[in-house]
Design a protein around this motif. Sequence first.
Motif, mmCIF file in Angstrom:
data_model
loop_
_atom_site.group_PDB
_atom_site.id
_atom_site.type_symbol
_atom_site.label_atom_id
_atom_site.label_comp_id
_atom_site.label_asym_id
_atom_site.label_seq_id
_atom_site.Cartn_x
_atom_site.Cartn_y
_atom_site.Cartn_z
ATOM 1 N N GLN A 9 0.814 -1.217 0.000
ATOM 2 C CA GLN A 9 0.000 0.000 0.000
ATOM 3 C C GLN A 9 0.851 1.272 0.000
ATOM 4 O O GLN A 9 0.334 2.363 -0.248
ATOM 5 C CB GLN A 9 -0.918 0.026 1.230
ATOM 6 N N LEU A 10 2.151 1.161 0.310
ATOM 7 C CA LEU A 10 3.000 2.343 0.476
ATOM 8 C C LEU A 10 3.936 2.595 -0.690
ATOM 9 O O LEU A 10 4.593 1.680 -1.173
ATOM 10 C CB LEU A 10 3.855 2.217 1.741
ATOM 11 N N PHE A 82 4.787 10.651 0.786
ATOM 12 C CA PHE A 82 4.124 9.365 0.635
ATOM 13 C C PHE A 82 2.945 9.555 -0.304
ATOM 14 O O PHE A 82 2.227 10.560 -0.227
ATOM 15 C CB PHE A 82 3.618 8.844 1.987
ATOM 16 N N CYS A 84 -0.718 9.187 -1.817
ATOM 17 C CA CYS A 84 -2.053 9.076 -1.225
ATOM 18 C C CYS A 84 -2.728 7.805 -1.732
ATOM 19 O O CYS A 84 -2.389 7.284 -2.787
ATOM 20 C CB CYS A 84 -2.894 10.289 -1.597
ATOM 21 N N GLY A 85 -3.689 7.349 -0.940
ATOM 22 C CA GLY A 85 -4.479 6.187 -1.320
ATOM 23 C C GLY A 85 -5.892 6.610 -1.688
ATOM 24 O O GLY A 85 -6.120 7.741 -2.116
ATOM 25 N N VAL A 153 0.874 -1.578 7.367
ATOM 26 C CA VAL A 153 -0.069 -0.665 6.721
ATOM 27 C C VAL A 153 -1.086 -1.455 5.905
ATOM 28 O O VAL A 153 -0.729 -2.256 5.051
ATOM 29 C CB VAL A 153 0.663 0.361 5.831
ATOM 30 N N VAL A 156 -4.493 3.427 3.020
ATOM 31 C CA VAL A 156 -3.869 4.748 3.005
ATOM 32 C C VAL A 156 -4.926 5.803 2.673
ATOM 33 O O VAL A 156 -5.753 5.603 1.780
ATOM 34 C CB VAL A 156 -2.720 4.786 1.969
ATOM 35 N N ASP A 158 -6.646 9.578 1.567
ATOM 36 C CA ASP A 158 -6.691 10.219 0.254
ATOM 37 C C ASP A 158 -6.149 11.648 0.204
ATOM 38 O O ASP A 158 -6.265 12.309 -0.827
ATOM 39 C CB ASP A 158 -8.121 10.190 -0.296
ATOM 40 N N ARG A 160 -2.791 14.366 1.889
ATOM 41 C CA ARG A 160 -1.569 14.475 2.696
ATOM 42 C C ARG A 160 -1.679 15.588 3.718
ATOM 43 O O ARG A 160 -2.239 16.634 3.459
ATOM 44 C CB ARG A 160 -0.367 14.815 1.812
ATOM 45 N N ALA A 175 2.535 13.174 4.319
ATOM 46 C CA ALA A 175 2.009 11.810 4.404
ATOM 47 C C ALA A 175 0.505 11.835 4.665
ATOM 48 O O ALA A 175 0.009 12.697 5.384
ATOM 49 C CB ALA A 175 2.704 11.042 5.527
ATOM 50 N N PRO A 176 -0.211 10.891 4.093
ATOM 51 C CA PRO A 176 -1.634 10.744 4.385
ATOM 52 C C PRO A 176 -1.836 9.933 5.668
ATOM 53 O O PRO A 176 -0.896 9.329 6.185
ATOM 54 C CB PRO A 176 -2.155 9.976 3.174
ATOM 55 N N ILE A 178 -2.824 6.716 7.706
ATOM 56 C CA ILE A 178 -2.692 5.300 7.370
ATOM 57 C C ILE A 178 -3.412 4.451 8.414
ATOM 58 O O ILE A 178 -3.535 4.832 9.571
ATOM 59 C CB ILE A 178 -1.215 4.859 7.267
#
Length: 189
Positions: A9-10, A82, A84-85, A153, A156, A158, A160, A175-176, A178
């Motif tokens: 995921q990262l 990082f 985003c998810g 993780v 993640v 959406d 940051r 970073a978003p 987690i």
Amino acid sequence: LGKHIASTQLSLFDVAEDDDTGYAYPFDCEGSNGEAVPLIQHGVLTSALHNMSTGESTGNAGRTLGLVKGNAISVTPKNFLFDCGAFSTKELLAKLDDGLYIFDVFDEFHGINVASGQFSFPCKAVRIVNGEKTELLEGLTINGHISDLLQAVQAVGDHRCYMPLLMHQCWQVGAPAILVSEVQVTGNE
């Protein structure tokens, strides 16, 4: 390089310019052009940062004034970001169901042993029950090993959040949120 060091995921990049914050480093202190460097892609360590003395320069020569080596040139990140998810914070909390939403950590500079990877940060959290925020918890400490945390993780966020490293006044981390399957938290409760 080429090994899985984190959850799939990262992904982590170091970039010369970040349009969201305006932090821009088009070249480093050796005159090398700043590049976007993919460090971790879907959990796999893909690259490292370099200056002229450590390898083919990625534009990451910098100075760390007064800390370890006076003002000697060393490898320095620019904008550690990082990816985003796909999940909003509300969706992450629903996936968590019951647990802790750690929203603030303190003393990141002294709380990690860079040689061993062990970390221990004082933190604040909100207890989550059935995906809903219930109570503020203070006086907690999050502990563990950075590699275990990166492997844990599960999802993640959406967007940051950014933290400039004010001590150095030269670079930032973005970073978003987690969701991790497990991390050790100690405290009074």
